[in-house]
Design a protein around this motif. Structure first.
Motif, PDB file in Angstrom:
ATOM      1  N   GLU A 385      61.554 -27.788   8.200  1.00 47.82           N
ATOM      2  CA  GLU A 385      62.931 -27.673   7.720  1.00 47.82           C
ATOM      3  C   GLU A 385      63.240 -28.975   6.969  1.00 47.82           C
ATOM      4  O   GLU A 385      63.028 -30.061   7.498  1.00 47.82           O
ATOM      5  CB  GLU A 385      63.884 -27.505   8.916  1.00 47.82           C
ATOM      6  N   ARG A 386      63.719 -28.842   5.748  1.00 47.50           N
ATOM      7  CA  ARG A 386      63.804 -30.028   4.898  1.00 47.50           C
ATOM      8  C   ARG A 386      65.006 -29.926   3.974  1.00 47.50           C
ATOM      9  O   ARG A 386      65.426 -28.836   3.590  1.00 47.50           O
ATOM     10  CB  ARG A 386      62.528 -30.142   4.076  1.00 47.50           C
ATOM     11  N   CYS A 387      65.523 -31.085   3.592  1.00 51.43           N
ATOM     12  CA  CYS A 387      66.598 -31.148   2.609  1.00 51.43           C
ATOM     13  C   CYS A 387      66.220 -32.137   1.520  1.00 51.43           C
ATOM     14  O   CYS A 387      66.025 -33.325   1.793  1.00 51.43           O
ATOM     15  CB  CYS A 387      67.917 -31.571   3.259  1.00 51.43           C
ATOM     16  N   PHE A 388      66.086 -31.638   0.288  1.00 51.57           N
ATOM     17  CA  PHE A 388      65.918 -32.502  -0.876  1.00 51.57           C
ATOM     18  C   PHE A 388      67.329 -32.799  -1.381  1.00 51.57           C
ATOM     19  O   PHE A 388      68.073 -31.874  -1.715  1.00 51.57           O
ATOM     20  CB  PHE A 388      65.132 -31.798  -1.975  1.00 51.57           C
ATOM     21  N   SER A 389      67.682 -34.073  -1.464  1.00 43.49           N
ATOM     22  CA  SER A 389      69.062 -34.380  -1.829  1.00 43.49           C
ATOM     23  C   SER A 389      69.159 -35.572  -2.768  1.00 43.49           C
ATOM     24  O   SER A 389      68.206 -36.334  -2.948  1.00 43.49           O
ATOM     25  CB  SER A 389      69.884 -34.676  -0.565  1.00 43.49           C
ATOM     26  N   ILE A 390      70.327 -35.665  -3.377  1.00 40.35           N
ATOM     27  CA  ILE A 390      70.704 -36.858  -4.148  1.00 40.35           C
ATOM     28  C   ILE A 390      71.951 -37.423  -3.481  1.00 40.35           C
ATOM     29  O   ILE A 390      72.988 -36.753  -3.416  1.00 40.35           O
ATOM     30  CB  ILE A 390      70.978 -36.527  -5.625  1.00 40.35           C
ATOM     31  N   PHE A 391      71.809 -38.624  -2.959  1.00 46.44           N
ATOM     32  CA  PHE A 391      72.903 -39.292  -2.245  1.00 46.44           C
ATOM     33  C   PHE A 391      73.811 -40.039  -3.211  1.00 46.44           C
ATOM     34  O   PHE A 391      73.359 -40.542  -4.245  1.00 46.44           O
ATOM     35  CB  PHE A 391      72.327 -40.306  -1.248  1.00 46.44           C
ATOM     36  N   LYS A 392      75.059 -40.128  -2.835  1.00 50.55           N
ATOM     37  CA  LYS A 392      76.036 -40.940  -3.570  1.00 50.55           C
ATOM     38  C   LYS A 392      76.302 -42.178  -2.731  1.00 50.55           C
ATOM     39  O   LYS A 392      76.991 -42.116  -1.706  1.00 50.55           O
ATOM     40  CB  LYS A 392      77.325 -40.149  -3.800  1.00 50.55           C
ATOM     41  N   LEU A 393      75.741 -43.295  -3.155  1.00 52.59           N
ATOM     42  CA  LEU A 393      75.884 -44.557  -2.414  1.00 52.59           C
ATOM     43  C   LEU A 393      76.951 -45.394  -3.095  1.00 52.59           C
ATOM     44  O   LEU A 393      76.797 -45.826  -4.239  1.00 52.59           O
ATOM     45  CB  LEU A 393      74.545 -45.302  -2.387  1.00 52.59           C
ATOM     46  N   SER A 394      78.054 -45.625  -2.405  1.00 52.37           N
ATOM     47  CA  SER A 394      79.203 -46.292  -3.013  1.00 52.37           C
ATOM     48  C   SER A 394      78.926 -47.770  -3.269  1.00 52.37           C
ATOM     49  O   SER A 394      78.021 -48.372  -2.686  1.00 52.37           O
ATOM     50  CB  SER A 394      80.430 -46.161  -2.110  1.00 52.37           C
ATOM     51  N   GLU A 395      79.729 -48.347  -4.148  1.00 52.50           N
ATOM     52  CA  GLU A 395      79.599 -49.770  -4.480  1.00 52.50           C
ATOM     53  C   GLU A 395      79.790 -50.633  -3.238  1.00 52.50           C
ATOM     54  O   GLU A 395      79.075 -51.613  -3.029  1.00 52.50           O
ATOM     55  CB  GLU A 395      80.618 -50.154  -5.550  1.00 52.50           C
ATOM     56  N   GLU A 396      80.727 -50.251  -2.390  1.00 48.80           N
ATOM     57  CA  GLU A 396      80.982 -51.016  -1.169  1.00 48.80           C
ATOM     58  C   GLU A 396      79.745 -51.029  -0.270  1.00 48.80           C
ATOM     59  O   GLU A 396      79.355 -52.067   0.260  1.00 48.80           O
ATOM     60  CB  GLU A 396      82.167 -50.413  -0.408  1.00 48.80           C
ATOM     61  N   GLU A 397      79.128 -49.862  -0.136  1.00 49.49           N
ATOM     62  CA  GLU A 397      77.917 -49.788   0.693  1.00 49.49           C
ATOM     63  C   GLU A 397      76.756 -50.519   0.032  1.00 49.49           C
ATOM     64  O   GLU A 397      75.958 -51.175   0.702  1.00 49.49           O
ATOM     65  CB  GLU A 397      77.557 -48.311   0.928  1.00 49.49           C
ATOM     66  N   ARG A 398      76.677 -50.448  -1.294  1.00 52.17           N
ATOM     67  CA  ARG A 398      75.634 -51.168  -2.017  1.00 52.17           C
ATOM     68  C   ARG A 398      75.812 -52.664  -1.894  1.00 52.17           C
ATOM     69  O   ARG A 398      74.841 -53.412  -1.771  1.00 52.17           O
ATOM     70  CB  ARG A 398      75.624 -50.776  -3.501  1.00 52.17           C
ATOM     71  N   GLN A 399      77.044 -53.136  -1.943  1.00 51.68           N
ATOM     72  CA  GLN A 399      77.299 -54.566  -1.803  1.00 51.68           C
ATOM     73  C   GLN A 399      76.829 -55.057  -0.439  1.00 51.68           C
ATOM     74  O   GLN A 399      76.261 -56.130  -0.317  1.00 51.68           O
ATOM     75  CB  GLN A 399      78.794 -54.870  -1.992  1.00 51.68           C
ATOM     76  N   GLY A 400      77.060 -54.229   0.583  1.00 54.95           N
ATOM     77  CA  GLY A 400      76.576 -54.586   1.910  1.00 54.95           C
ATOM     78  C   GLY A 400      75.069 -54.677   1.938  1.00 54.95           C
ATOM     79  O   GLY A 400      74.486 -55.564   2.558  1.00 54.95           O
ATOM     80  N   ALA A 401      74.419 -53.752   1.223  1.00 55.39           N
ATOM     81  CA  ALA A 401      72.962 -53.776   1.151  1.00 55.39           C
ATOM     82  C   ALA A 401      72.475 -55.007   0.406  1.00 55.39           C
ATOM     83  O   ALA A 401      71.513 -55.656   0.804  1.00 55.39           O
ATOM     84  CB  ALA A 401      72.455 -52.508   0.463  1.00 55.39           C
ATOM     85  N   LYS A 402      73.170 -55.362  -0.693  1.00 54.19           N
ATOM     86  CA  LYS A 402      72.769 -56.532  -1.466  1.00 54.19           C
ATOM     87  C   LYS A 402      72.923 -57.799  -0.638  1.00 54.19           C
ATOM     88  O   LYS A 402      72.108 -58.713  -0.683  1.00 54.19           O
ATOM     89  CB  LYS A 402      73.609 -56.641  -2.738  1.00 54.19           C
ATOM     90  N   GLN A 403      74.029 -57.873   0.146  1.00 51.09           N
ATOM     91  CA  GLN A 403      74.248 -59.034   0.991  1.00 51.09           C
ATOM     92  C   GLN A 403      73.123 -59.171   2.004  1.00 51.09           C
ATOM     93  O   GLN A 403      72.611 -60.267   2.255  1.00 51.09           O
ATOM     94  CB  GLN A 403      75.597 -58.907   1.714  1.00 51.09           C
ATOM     95  N   THR A 404      72.699 -58.060   2.570  1.00 45.02           N
ATOM     96  CA  THR A 404      71.593 -58.082   3.524  1.00 45.02           C
ATOM     97  C   THR A 404      70.319 -58.536   2.846  1.00 45.02           C
ATOM     98  O   THR A 404      69.549 -59.321   3.393  1.00 45.02           O
ATOM     99  CB  THR A 404      71.390 -56.675   4.126  1.00 45.02           C
TER     100      THR A 404
END
Length: 520
Positions: A385-404
């Protein structure tokens, strides 16, 4: 730079053009002029001149040749060229000579005495000083980290593999991938063809590419591929999510070579292709490990909200230690067999309600051990069982990732030298005009029953070639059938159960190799 050319080798000399129209005056002397660095037209002129003087000048290299004549080549270069013709099995001619011997012989009208000044210089190498490598035949027996000492060579072979795959030549592509995998596993850089003697999976084509790079710094075939209009068009079009080689090839036949031409063509696109074209730039931008972890937190929250106790694992290249990837893959299970049934639609519904999905396509689990039996498919496509998807990653969440990313990066990574190597790794960058407050990311979600989890984890960790080699080892060496669902012993006619990757390796009679050393 004159490309290194592989000429057809004749063991008898049949088909060679020697002295046409007259008998050789010197039957014990058989000449061959090496085109490399001499050029085709000059070689033709000199060959004709030699035949007029009564010499036997072979058009093709053969074992009859007694004198090899070259221009602006060292003895080592000529000897390497000779070895490449039939992978080292041709007898080396008595004389490797500079063009000066040939011109003096032409002037004298006879073969002049071979003096030291005529002989090509060869580097005197003590065989004991040559570091030869040794690696196992199967990629699944080798420990391959991300520390690649031969990136120039493996990048070239990988590009030719990609070219073959985009031309629907899977066999040729696999051959190049296996050759590259051998070089990735070597503990030191390759500096001489001698070091490669006896190594597995290095076919004649791959060896010629390697030799060309060692001698000239680049491969003429690789450079030609990079300039190929068809190759570049295939790369662009197959870079669209949902577009395969056959679809891209059909579009190219219709005169479509880029995104702008596709958009103007009026081609009918399916839902996946429309999403892939709309988010093309984002989906072809590398995903950082921190961004993958951020998405993992979102997926974990979704899973926990619909099935408490379920487990989620980050798989694919990130599990092998890569810092960037093309997409993000997660494997989901539940410790109680059967509780995972119907889980995917619930996860997808939660993610959609929170606005995280730009596109999704879910498939049901179609694998039933009792009905499908031990036969494994020719490809490694599983049926979870599988889901192929395209996620919408917000700028706020991306900024958190960049900080990490920044917090976990050593200080010396921000030196001018280090920053000059950075292409696009998710670190802070200038926002262009019209910058949107989110980015699209490819995400695959896979649900596995706990009884198949170890096999799914192994199969989805990769690398692709490592998994191919595991299945090849299982079939050829152990008479077993391995998939991401199960391992079947064809001799005992039974399934071999496993609750961990270590157990699967043990069943296969292989030393366990951790994920970070599976980067074949």
């Amino acid at each position: 730079m004159v490309p290194l050319k592989r000429r057809k080798v004749s063991s008898s000399g049949a088909g060679n053009t020697g002295n046409t129209g007259s008998e050789s005056k010197f039957p014990q002397v058989v000449l061959f002029l090496l085109e490399r660095k001499m050029g085709a037209s000059r070689r033709v002129f000199l060959s004709q001149l030699g035949r007029k003087r009564g010499f036997t000048v072979e058009e093709l290299f053969s074992e009859r040749v007694t004198h090899v004549i070259s221009e602006n080549n060292s003895g080592d270069e000529v000897r390497t060229w000779l070895a490449s013709q039939v992978e080292g099995r041709v007898r080396t001619p008595a004389h490797l000579l500079d063009i000066s011997w040939y011109t003096e012989s032409m002037s004298a009208g006879r073969p002049v005495e071979v003096l030291d000044r005529h002989k090509l210089q060869e580097q005197q190498t003590d065989e004991e000083d040559v570091v030869e490598f040794s690696v196992p035949s199967y990629g699944c027996q080798r420990r391959t980290t991300l520390d690649n000492h031969n990136a120039v060579l493996t990048d070239a072979l990988s590009l030719l593999a990609e070219k073959a795959e985009l031309s629907d030549e899977e066999g040729r592509g696999v051959a190049f991938r296996r050759a590259a995998a051998v070089l990735k596993a070597l503990p030191k850089p390759v500096t001489s063809m001698t070091q490669l003697r006896g190594l597995p999976c290095l076919g004649g084509h791959s060896l010629r590419v390697i030799k060309d790079i060692l001698e000239n710094g680049t491969s003429s075939e690789v450079e030609s591929t990079k300039q190929s209009e068809r190759f570049n068009a295939l790369k662009v079009l197959t870079g669209i999510f949902g577009v395969g080689v056959k679809t891209a090839g059909r579009w190219i036949r219709d005169g479509i070579h880029n995104l702008q031409q596709l958009q103007a063509s009026g081609q009918t696109l399916n839902r996946a292709q429309r999403a892939g074209l709309e988010h093309y730039d984002d989906l072809n931008q590398p995903v950082s490990k921190a961004e993958a972890d951020t998405i993992g937190e979102i997926v974990e929250e979704a899973v926990a909200s619909v099935l408490p106790g379920a487990q989620i694992s980050l798989i694919g290249g990130f599990r092998r230690g890569k810092l960037t990837g093309h997409d993000v893959d997660f494997l989901i299970t539940h410790p109680e067999e059967g509780r995972e049934v119907g889980l995917m639609p619930k996860i997808v519904s939660w993610l959609e309600s929170q606005g995280f999905l730009l596109y999704q396509k879910t498939t049901r689990n179609s694998y039933l051990e009792s009905e499908d039996g031990p036969a494994r498919p020719s490809s490694n496509m599983d049926r979870f069982e599988r889901c192929f998807s395209i996620f919408k990653l917000s700028e706020e969440e991306r900024q958190g990732a960049k900080q990490t990313d920044t917090e976990n990066t050593p200080e010396d990574a921000f030196t001018p030298e280090a920053l000059s190597q950075v292409k696009d790794d998710g670190l802070e960058r200038t926002k262009p005009a019209g910058h949107k407050p989110w980015r699209a990311v490819r995400v695959d979600l896979v649900v596995s029953p706990i009884s198949q989890f170890a096999f799914a984890l192994l199969g989805w960790t990769g690398s692709k070639l490592f998994e191919r080699e595991l299945r090849r080892w299982a079939g050829h060496e152990k008479a077993m059938s391995l998939s991401s669902h199960a391992l079947y012993d064809n001799k005992q006619n039974k399934y071999l159960r496993a609750t961990s990757e270590e157990e699967i390796f043990a069943h296969l009679g292989l030393e366990y190799i951790p994920p970070t050393e599976r980067n074949a």
